[in-house]
Each structure stands twice: as C-alpha cells, then as structure tokens.
Write an enzyme that holds these catalytic residues in place. Structure first.
Site: not given
Ligand code: IMP
Ligand code: MG
Length: 182
Positions: A156, A107, A103-104
């Site tokens: 973000f 969250d 995964e990047d």
C-alpha cells in the site's frame, strides 16, 4: 529516514520524485508516438488519485488533447471494497473518440473494468489504459494495460496524488506502508 505519519500509520520513502518524473516522461513519449495521427484523443482522468499524474503527463504531451474527469471510488482505508462506485460521471460525449484512461494505480483492476464498460456503453471508438502504477501480482483482468509508468509489489503506497483515507496526496515522492509500525 524521513518517515511520515498519516492518521494511525507510518510510511517510508519508496519511489523518489526524479524516478517518477523519468517514468512519466517515458510514458508520454510512447503516447506521443502512438497517438500522433489520432484526431484529438480524450484523456479521461480518474479522480481523485490521478490529478497530479494527469497534470504532469499532459505537460509532456505534444499531441492535441482533450481532458475530461470522472470520479470513481472503491478503496476504504488500505484495502479495496470490491465494489466500484461512480461518484461523478462523464461530462462529455466519448462517442467515436479515442479515449486514454489516466489512472493513478491499477490494483485488482475492478476500476479499470468498470471504466471500460462505461466507455464501451457510451460508444468510444478506441480505449487505451494508462496508469502511473501497476500491481502486476494483483491484476488479474483481461483488459490490456497499454501504458504503465511503474510496476510495484502488492504494497500500500501514498503520495504523488495517492492517499490513505484522503491524506498524503501532496507528497512529491511515493511512500510505502512501513513494515514496522512502531
Ligand atoms: P482497483 O480497482 O483494485 O484496481 O483499485 C484501483 C483504485 O484503488 C486506485 O485507482 C486507487 O484509487 C486505489 N488504490 C489501489 N491501490 C492503492 C494504493 O496502494 N494506495 C492508494 N490507493 C490505492
Ligand atoms: Mg484511483
């Protein structure tokens, strides 16, 4: 300071390419050690965000491996919709295999939870989760994150594969949303 503008928002540098590279190297070393004896694990790369991380990680592995891509989406703009959509499913059987999810960023963990469900249902023998970035203050699920290269606050970010409404993936460094948007 090299500030960038994507759509309507400004972003400032946050994690430099050299630091990312070191962190990816450390994770690759751990995976090389842990999966040494495993028969050809499948690295399941989650599109689009993790394509650059996957490419860099794979080139640091010295174990034999299989790469498979899957495409899920949950983000709109700079926040999660809470619903994970499967846009492209598994293209290879994972039955009886060791699968490393690549995964990047983790969250809320909704995506990881959905992937876990899919892989269990499809009969994966062992599931490991590997992510470039983890937001520990946001992640509340029980699924163990086996490998997290870097941890960040609930901000973000974009760059190194990550986007803001499809822009910003090409940057070598990671950028964070600028507090002062003027
Ligand atoms: P989760 O399902 O809430 O864990 O979110 C995971 C997905 O949302 C990631 O795979 C990213 O595609 C996207 N995402 C979460 N945080 C960010 C961010 O800071 N920048 C860009 N994309 C993000
Ligand atoms: Mg993603």
């Amino acid at each position: 300071m090299e500030r960038i503008k994507l759509h309507d928002k400004f972003f400032v540098p946050c994690i430099k390419a050299a630091e990312i590279d070191k962190a990816v190297e450390a994770v690759a070393n751990n995976i090389n050690n842990d999966l040494k004896g495993v028969d050809t694990p499948i690295f399941l790369s989650v599109l689009n965000g993790s394509f650059i991380f996957t490419a860099d990680l794979m080139r640091k592995l010295d174990i034999s491996s299989d790469v498979v891509f899957i495409k899920l989406a949950s983000y709109e703009g700079t926040s999660t919709t809470g619903e994970v959509k499967e846009i492209m499913g598994l293209t290879k059987s994972v039955k009886g295999r060791t699968v490393v999810v690549v995964e990047d960023i983790v969250d809320t963990g909704n995506t990881v939870e959905e992937l876990y469900k899919i892989l269990k249902r499809e009969g994966a023998a062992d599931i490991k989760i590997c992510t470039l970035l983890l937001k520990p203050d946001s992640y509340k699920k029980d699924i163990k994150i086996d490998y997290a290269a870097l941890q960040i606050p609930n901000d973000f970010i974009v760059g190194y594969g990550l986007d803001y409404d499809q822009l910003g993936r090409q940057y070598k460094d990671i950028y964070v949303l600028d507090e002062s948007q003027d």
